[in-house]
Scaffold this active site. Structure first.
Site, PDB file in Angstrom:
ATOM      1  N   TYR A  85      36.556 -10.050  -0.080  1.00  0.00           N
ATOM      2  CA  TYR A  85      35.691  -9.884  -1.252  1.00  0.00           C
ATOM      3  C   TYR A  85      35.838 -11.070  -2.211  1.00  0.00           C
ATOM      4  O   TYR A  85      36.907 -11.294  -2.780  1.00  0.00           O
ATOM      5  CB  TYR A  85      36.021  -8.592  -2.008  1.00  0.00           C
ATOM      6  CG  TYR A  85      35.872  -7.327  -1.175  1.00  0.00           C
ATOM      7  CD1 TYR A  85      34.900  -7.226  -0.176  1.00  0.00           C
ATOM      8  CD2 TYR A  85      36.696  -6.228  -1.400  1.00  0.00           C
ATOM      9  CE1 TYR A  85      34.775  -6.072   0.579  1.00  0.00           C
ATOM     10  CE2 TYR A  85      36.567  -5.065  -0.649  1.00  0.00           C
ATOM     11  CZ  TYR A  85      35.613  -4.995   0.342  1.00  0.00           C
ATOM     12  OH  TYR A  85      35.486  -3.847   1.088  1.00  0.00           O
TER      13      TYR A  85
ATOM     14  N   HIS B  58      39.764  -4.612   8.709  1.00  0.00           N
ATOM     15  CA  HIS B  58      38.485  -4.639   8.003  1.00  0.00           C
ATOM     16  C   HIS B  58      37.299  -4.880   8.936  1.00  0.00           C
ATOM     17  O   HIS B  58      37.193  -5.933   9.565  1.00  0.00           O
ATOM     18  CB  HIS B  58      38.548  -5.749   6.941  1.00  0.00           C
ATOM     19  CG  HIS B  58      37.456  -5.679   5.921  1.00  0.00           C
ATOM     20  ND1 HIS B  58      37.369  -6.582   4.883  1.00  0.00           N
ATOM     21  CD2 HIS B  58      36.423  -4.822   5.749  1.00  0.00           C
ATOM     22  CE1 HIS B  58      36.318  -6.282   4.127  1.00  0.00           C
ATOM     23  NE2 HIS B  58      35.722  -5.227   4.651  1.00  0.00           N
TER      24      HIS B  58
END
Length: 321
Positions: free
Chosen positions: A61, A126
């Site tokens: 992110y 992820h």
């Protein structure tokens, strides 16, 4: 508002109790517009003061910015480490995907440094559908178990969009190996397909986190970002539902959060937040649900508008290895 505390729910067999609203920290990485350091700190402080104890981030992110900002904000709170729960991820980076044992082992040290922490409560692989699921089973998860033994992580998990990835992995590892799964965009007004998987996940003793109750912006008045991968008819239906809510003096985002929160088998609903106002709105939605209940009139009407596109999703990565 402080009169009714934010509900806490157990996370599988971890012994952790998570606030039913979780703080998604991807917006702190300037993913949806620039957030100043002081705003990031104020947002996290507000969340914690209203009872949110779960904070989720990833090195992906904002190309590590989200972790750095969350680390600074948590440090600024100056509260004991056992009063908040932090989850980060590994395997997905600005440079691309790398689920090798070497990379994920290095990854946690980098994340801990950015977060200014000695350990994370949860480390998750992820978006595993973009890698080889067999590598996740035979290489990545064993590497994460070593990090658990080393005390750098307390629990391990997997995340991704296609629901088939979870059973693929869970059926191939010893029971209790994977503590948590994080699913996104599959438990909301427009798509509730995660529900079918809940009995299976509970039978495996896995804690369940559901993210993006707003379907990455589909269920908002302002609509999704330009890059949103949903098919045009799904975008149009959600836009119509949002407009209908507005006409009735209701907010589709609040209704969407309440819909997602109403299933107690899901430990927490992760919502991305980047302002004190968003924190206030999400916590108020949860407390209203706990005290007043669901909007039994408007919700069925919205579900009616979305019925033709119910459970439509979009492609993401590869289903199998």
């Amino acid at each position: 508002m402080a009169a009714t505390p934010l509900e806490r729910r157990p996370l599988g067999n971890t012994g952790l109790k998570l606030s039913c609203v979780g703080f998604g920290a991807s917006p702190l990485g300037n993913v949806f517009g620039v957030v100043s350091e002081s705003d990031a700190i104020a947002t996290v402080r507000r969340a914690f003061s209203l009872g949110i104890n779960f904070f989720d981030t990833s090195p992906y992110y904002g190309a590590t910015l989200s972790e750095k900002m969350l680390g600074k904000a948590l440090k600024a709170l100056g509260i004991p480490r056992n009063e908040y729960i932090v989850s980060t991820k590994c395997g997905r980076y600005k440079e691309g995907f790398d689920f090798s044992a070497e990379r994920v082992t290095r990854s946690i040290d980098e994340s801990l440094e950015r977060l200014q922490l000695d350990y994370v409560d949860i480390l998750q692989c992820h978006d595993i559908e973009f890698g080889s699921l067999d590598q996740i089973v035979t290489e990545t998860i064993p590497a994460l178990l070593k990090l658990k033994e080393a005390g750098k992580v307390k629990f391990i998990g997997i995340t991704g969009l296609p629901l088939g990835i979870f059973s693929y992995v869970l059926d191939r590892v010893p029971p209790g190996t994977v503590d948590v799964i994080l699913s996104y965009c599959h438990y909301g007004i427009n798509d509730s397909t995660l529900e079918d998987l809940l009995p299976y996940l509970k039978s495996k003793g896995v804690g369940i986190i559901s993210a993006s109750p707003l379907a990455m912006g589909l269920l908002t008045e302002s609509g999704p970002p330009e890059w949103h991968p949903a098919p045009p008819e799904l975008k149009a239906a959600c836009q119509a539902a949002a407009a209908y809510c507005k006409e009735k003096g209701k907010n589709i985002s609040k209704l969407a959060v309440q819909y997602s929160l109403s299933n107690k088998d899901i430990s927490t609903i992760l919502v991305g937040m980047n302002s004190v106002k968003q924190v206030d709105e999400n916590v108020a939605a949860a407390i209203e649900l706990a005290t007043v209940g669901k909007d039994e009139k408007t919700l069925p009407e919205i579900e009616g508008i979305l019925k033709p596109v119910k459970n439509q999703t979009w492609p993401s990565g590869i289903q199998q290895s």
